[in-house]
Design an enzyme around this catalytic site. Structure first.
Site, PDB file in Angstrom:
ATOM      1  NE  ARG A   1      37.699  15.282  61.583  1.00 62.93           N
ATOM      2  CZ  ARG A   1      37.754  14.816  62.831  1.00 62.93           C
ATOM      3  NH1 ARG A   1      36.792  14.053  63.302  1.00 62.93           N
ATOM      4  NH2 ARG A   1      38.778  15.099  63.596  1.00 62.93           N
TER       5      ARG A   1
ATOM      6  CG  ASP B   1      42.866  26.976  68.919  1.00 60.70           C
ATOM      7  OD1 ASP B   1      41.689  26.567  68.862  1.00 60.70           O
ATOM      8  OD2 ASP B   1      43.831  26.355  68.425  1.00 60.70           O
TER       9      ASP B   1
ATOM     10  CB  THR C   1      37.628  22.373  65.753  1.00 63.38           C
ATOM     11  OG1 THR C   1      37.430  22.179  67.155  1.00 63.38           O
ATOM     12  CG2 THR C   1      39.104  22.323  65.434  1.00 63.38           C
TER      13      THR C   1
ATOM     14  CD  GLU D   1      38.381  28.938  43.776  1.00 69.69           C
ATOM     15  OE1 GLU D   1      38.491  29.858  42.950  1.00 69.69           O
ATOM     16  OE2 GLU D   1      39.152  27.978  43.820  1.00 69.69           O
TER      17      GLU D   1
ATOM     18  CE  LYS E   1      39.538  19.273  68.162  1.00 71.93           C
ATOM     19  NZ  LYS E   1      40.840  19.917  68.410  1.00 71.93           N
TER      20      LYS E   1
ATOM     21  CE1 TYR F   1      36.561  24.726  44.054  1.00 78.19           C
ATOM     22  CE2 TYR F   1      36.024  22.768  42.799  1.00 78.19           C
ATOM     23  CZ  TYR F   1      36.909  23.475  43.589  1.00 78.19           C
ATOM     24  OH  TYR F   1      38.112  22.936  43.923  1.00 78.19           O
TER      25      TYR F   1
HETATM   26  C1  PLP Z   1      41.915  20.096  67.633  1.00 77.69           C
HETATM   27  C2  PLP Z   1      42.625  21.393  67.759  1.00 77.69           C
HETATM   28  C3  PLP Z   1      43.091  22.093  66.637  1.00 77.69           C
HETATM   29  C4  PLP Z   1      43.173  21.494  65.255  1.00 77.69           C
HETATM   30  O1  PLP Z   1      42.072  21.040  64.678  1.00 77.69           O
HETATM   31  P1  PLP Z   1      42.165  20.031  63.424  1.00 77.69           P
HETATM   32  O2  PLP Z   1      40.776  20.095  62.952  1.00 77.69           O
HETATM   33  O3  PLP Z   1      42.595  18.715  63.981  1.00 77.69           O
HETATM   34  O4  PLP Z   1      43.143  20.589  62.459  1.00 77.69           O
HETATM   35  C5  PLP Z   1      43.633  23.338  66.824  1.00 77.69           C
HETATM   36  N1  PLP Z   1      43.742  23.874  68.051  1.00 77.69           N
HETATM   37  C6  PLP Z   1      43.332  23.231  69.148  1.00 77.69           C
HETATM   38  C7  PLP Z   1      43.477  23.881  70.480  1.00 77.69           C
HETATM   39  C8  PLP Z   1      42.772  21.964  69.047  1.00 77.69           C
HETATM   40  O5  PLP Z   1      42.396  21.323  70.160  1.00 77.69           O
END
Ligand code: PLP
Length: 415
Positions: free
Chosen positions: A232, A197, A223, A53, A226, A51
């Site tokens: 993740r 994003d 993220t 925090e 990807k 932990y």
């Molecule tokens: C995949 C994605 C997210 C969310 O990610 P999670 O890990 O699934 O919550 C947010 N914004 C965009 C543009 C994404 O492609």
């Protein structure tokens, strides 16, 4: 995994089956990838037991001698790689990261603008059932349905009319370059913050295959699982000290408790891997593969939204093929190719059985597939879509693809 096998044969068997499934099929889901064995090991490390925090040097638990060094290492690698001044590596995933940005910059009831989900935006960019529209006033913007491209003029007009506090850009189903300077300028002109994003494209940005929003939009979220090819998780970046403080407070204690330190370890590893010349070449090949696959599909009479791709992703409108996205995706999966059905802009069909199919090349490129394999994949896709009712053909194609895949080992999986 001998311990897992002894303790829980049921879960162990599922892991084995999942390894076979992930290696014996062609994975074209654009948000998925294969992480390295090193990333898997870090994810499964004893950092899961701790932990912590708070932030390095200011934690609410003792025993942070290693976690503080680890989190700072992950932050420094991200800063170096993306050229950002401040990085928070604690968000549990992409959606919580976007929630944290909203929590940092907005008050409940404030107006935000994001690309409509049905036009390629993400749930967290203001979709009606999501927190981003339940706690904030969401005004979606759109692509021009005539050409599939983001309509920046319409976005600007909407922004002038609604005076949002935040404009979010970035997408889950958009195959062209996003004009971050233009979005940032529109936001500035109406006194809004801008958030890029880059969840889907962060790996391409590092590889120099897509312009970076760092230093252009106020905040960047991504993220890590990807095209970046990590565990993740997610990160939030900014060059503003004032915004960085707000974001840190929004992540903890605003939304989260203890960070997932095992994920932080794996993010650090993935960032180290992404800083190599091999990763740059990986990013280049992702785009070359996507363009080759897109061209091959167009030659077979498939309609692509925007006509093609500049990144890792292709959105197919199946209307002229007389098949829905869901039926096509189902048949492709049975035939050995994983994709996902997706709405197309202004889709006349329902979201759970839309007209589109979304595919992408990050995962197959990780396995070393190149242009020739993309042309072969287009052949198989077309064959399956044309014969989607033919179970014998789906079976034989699935077997053929499984043998084909043996020549392209998936990192992290020893079969
Ligand atoms: C995949 C994605 C997210 C969310 O990610 P999670 O890990 O699934 O919550 C947010 N914004 C965009 C543009 C994404 O492609």
């Amino acid at each position: 995994m001998s311990n897992l096998r002894d303790v829980d044969p049921e879960v162990w068997a599922l892991v084995q089956q999942e390894e076979v499934r992930q290696t014996s099929k062609i994975r074209l889901i654009p948000s998925e990838n294969y992480v390295s064995r090193a990333v898997l090991e870090a994810t499964g490390s004893v950092f899961t037991n701790k932990y912590s925090e708070g932030y390095a040097g200011n934690r609410y638990y003792e025993g942070q001698q290693n976690v503080d060094v680890l989190e700072t290492l992950a932050q420094n690698r991200a800063k170096e790689l993306f050229g950002a001044r401040y990085v928070n590596v604690q968000p549990y995933s992409g959606s919580p990261a976007n929630q944290a940005v909203c929590h940092a910059l907005l008050e409940p009831g404030d107006t935000l603008m994001g690309l409509d989900l049905r036009h390629g935006g993400h749930l967290t960019h203001g979709w009606k059932v999501n927190f981003s529209a339940r706690y904030y006033r969401s005004v979606p913007y759109h692509v021009n349905t005539a050409n599939g491209l983001l309509d920046y003029d319409a976005l600007e007009a909407l922004a002038k009319e609604h005076r949002p506090k935040l404009i979010i850009c970035g997408a889950t189903a958009y195959s062209r370059i996003i004009d971050f300077p233009r979005i940032a300028e529109i936001a500035r002109s109406v006194g809004a913050y801008s958030l890029a994003d880059i969840a889907h494209i962060s790996g391409l940005i590092i590889a120099g295959e897509h312009p970076s929003p760092v230093g252009i939009t106020d905040v960047i979220s991504t993220t890590t699982h990807k095209s970046l090819r990590g565990p993740r998780g997610a990160m939030i970046m900014t060059n503003s000290e004032e915004l960085a403080k707000k974001i840190d407070r929004a992540v903890f204690p605003g939304l989260q408790g203890g960070p997932h330190n095992n994920t932080t370890a794996a993010i650090a590893v993935a960032l180290k891997e992404a800083a190599t010349p091999e990763f740059r070449e990986y990013g280049r090949q992702i785009v070359r593969n996507a363009k080759t696959l897109a061209d091959a599909l167009v030659k077979k009479g498939y309609n692509l939204i925007s006509g093609g791709t500049d990144n890792h992703l292709i959105l197919i409108d199946l209307t002229n093929k007389g098949i829905s996205g869901k039926i096509a995706a189902r048949a492709l999966d049975l035939g050995g190719i994983e994709t996902n059905y997706n709405t197309i802009p202004d889709d006349p069909r329902r979201a759970n059985d839309p007209s589109g199919l979304r595919i992408g090349t990050p995962a197959v490129t990780t396995r070393g597939m190149k242009e020739a394999e993309m042309r072969q994949i287009a052949e198989w896709m077309d064959l399956i879509i044309r014969n989607h009712d033919d179970e014998t053909l789906l079976d034989s194609t699935r077997n053929e693809i499984a043998s084909f895949c043996e020549a392209f080992p998936a990192p992290g999986i020893t079969m």
